[in-house]
Scaffold this motif. Sequence first.
Motif, PDB file in Angstrom:
ATOM      1  N   LYS A 251     -43.591 -49.655   2.988  1.00  0.00           N
ATOM      2  CA  LYS A 251     -43.022 -50.127   1.812  1.00  0.00           C
ATOM      3  C   LYS A 251     -41.954 -50.880   2.048  1.00  0.00           C
ATOM      4  O   LYS A 251     -41.469 -51.820   1.625  1.00  0.00           O
ATOM      5  CB  LYS A 251     -42.783 -48.232   1.152  1.00  0.00           C
TER       6      LYS A 251
ATOM      7  N   LEU B 117     -32.961 -51.023   0.693  1.00  0.00           N
ATOM      8  CA  LEU B 117     -33.819 -52.533   0.274  1.00  0.00           C
ATOM      9  C   LEU B 117     -33.786 -52.753  -1.482  1.00  0.00           C
ATOM     10  O   LEU B 117     -34.006 -53.654  -2.366  1.00  0.00           O
ATOM     11  CB  LEU B 117     -34.648 -52.843   1.334  1.00  0.00           C
ATOM     12  N   THR B 118     -34.725 -51.349  -1.925  1.00  0.00           N
ATOM     13  CA  THR B 118     -34.720 -51.772  -3.674  1.00  0.00           C
ATOM     14  C   THR B 118     -33.462 -51.972  -4.290  1.00  0.00           C
ATOM     15  O   THR B 118     -33.794 -52.888  -4.998  1.00  0.00           O
ATOM     16  CB  THR B 118     -35.323 -50.425  -4.111  1.00  0.00           C
TER      17      THR B 118
ATOM     18  N   ARG C   8     -30.285 -58.448   3.620  1.00  0.00           N
ATOM     19  CA  ARG C   8     -31.572 -58.206   3.712  1.00  0.00           C
ATOM     20  C   ARG C   8     -31.544 -57.872   5.393  1.00  0.00           C
ATOM     21  O   ARG C   8     -32.245 -57.192   5.785  1.00  0.00           O
ATOM     22  CB  ARG C   8     -32.454 -58.898   3.287  1.00  0.00           C
TER      23      ARG C   8
ATOM     24  N   GLU D 157     -42.862 -54.477   1.939  1.00  0.00           N
ATOM     25  CA  GLU D 157     -43.361 -55.007   1.147  1.00  0.00           C
ATOM     26  C   GLU D 157     -42.018 -55.446   0.715  1.00  0.00           C
ATOM     27  O   GLU D 157     -42.407 -56.593  -0.185  1.00  0.00           O
ATOM     28  CB  GLU D 157     -44.203 -54.122   0.454  1.00  0.00           C
ATOM     29  N   LEU D 158     -41.278 -54.343   0.664  1.00  0.00           N
ATOM     30  CA  LEU D 158     -39.695 -54.288   0.053  1.00  0.00           C
ATOM     31  C   LEU D 158     -39.422 -56.603   0.759  1.00  0.00           C
ATOM     32  O   LEU D 158     -38.976 -57.103  -0.252  1.00  0.00           O
ATOM     33  CB  LEU D 158     -38.478 -53.618   0.332  1.00  0.00           C
ATOM     34  N   ASN D 159     -39.302 -56.519   2.082  1.00  0.00           N
ATOM     35  CA  ASN D 159     -39.312 -57.844   2.569  1.00  0.00           C
ATOM     36  C   ASN D 159     -40.197 -58.916   1.925  1.00  0.00           C
ATOM     37  O   ASN D 159     -39.279 -60.168   1.808  1.00  0.00           O
ATOM     38  CB  ASN D 159     -39.477 -57.574   4.086  1.00  0.00           C
TER      39      ASN D 159
ATOM     40  N   GLN E  53     -33.435 -55.830  -3.804  1.00  0.00           N
ATOM     41  CA  GLN E  53     -34.103 -56.734  -4.844  1.00  0.00           C
ATOM     42  C   GLN E  53     -34.347 -56.622  -5.990  1.00  0.00           C
ATOM     43  O   GLN E  53     -34.053 -57.294  -7.053  1.00  0.00           O
ATOM     44  CB  GLN E  53     -35.943 -55.552  -4.213  1.00  0.00           C
TER      45      GLN E  53
END
Length: 207
Positions: free
Chosen positions: A122, A185-186, A154, A125-127, A189
């Motif tokens: 996860k 992080l979410t 980030r 994927e966010l990065n 984003q």
Amino acid sequence: MNSIFVPTLCLALLPVLFTDALGQGVQPVSSKNTRYQLEREVITRWGKFNPKWYFILFHNKYRKGPDRRNMLQLAPTMALVSQNRVKAQAQEEAVSQVYEQEMFKFADRSLNKGYHLLYKKKIDELNTALWAMNAEAVQAGVQAAYILAIHAERDRINADIGIVLDAYLDDAKKGEQLRVYISELTALQNDYRRLISLFKTSQDLTD
């Protein structure tokens, strides 16, 4: 006259002084019974009466094993040794158990199995999504300062994740912190997406 009297007096008193000194000194023991009594008090006499013929006649079973004529004297020592051996074995088992527990804790705190099994995918994927949004942000006309600020945040979150992974903490506590950073992080984003959308709307209105 006086010069002759003093040496004569000293010679006369010398035997008396010598006899008195001998009387006050340690005299050798001449009595056999007294010597035996002293030997028994220091446990040196008991080991003298141990002929093998006595054990051959009355304790023939000892002939097949080692010489046990001093077994009675050694019994307290043997009992103490046996007791110490039992205590040492118990302590060794306790130490082994504690060692195994500490090794399990070390593995639990060092391998980061929860991170690799639950959170790493996860986070990656966010990065990746944040990096992929750079091109869209540039196309939408987002200013470079905003893009740099997004990626500075980030980097800060990823640095905190690295600190948590290197920390000597239980895997469960690491999981709690990692879930917090995933939510950050979410949120980052989502903020980046809203920022891009805002600049796209501004471009559309300008055009």
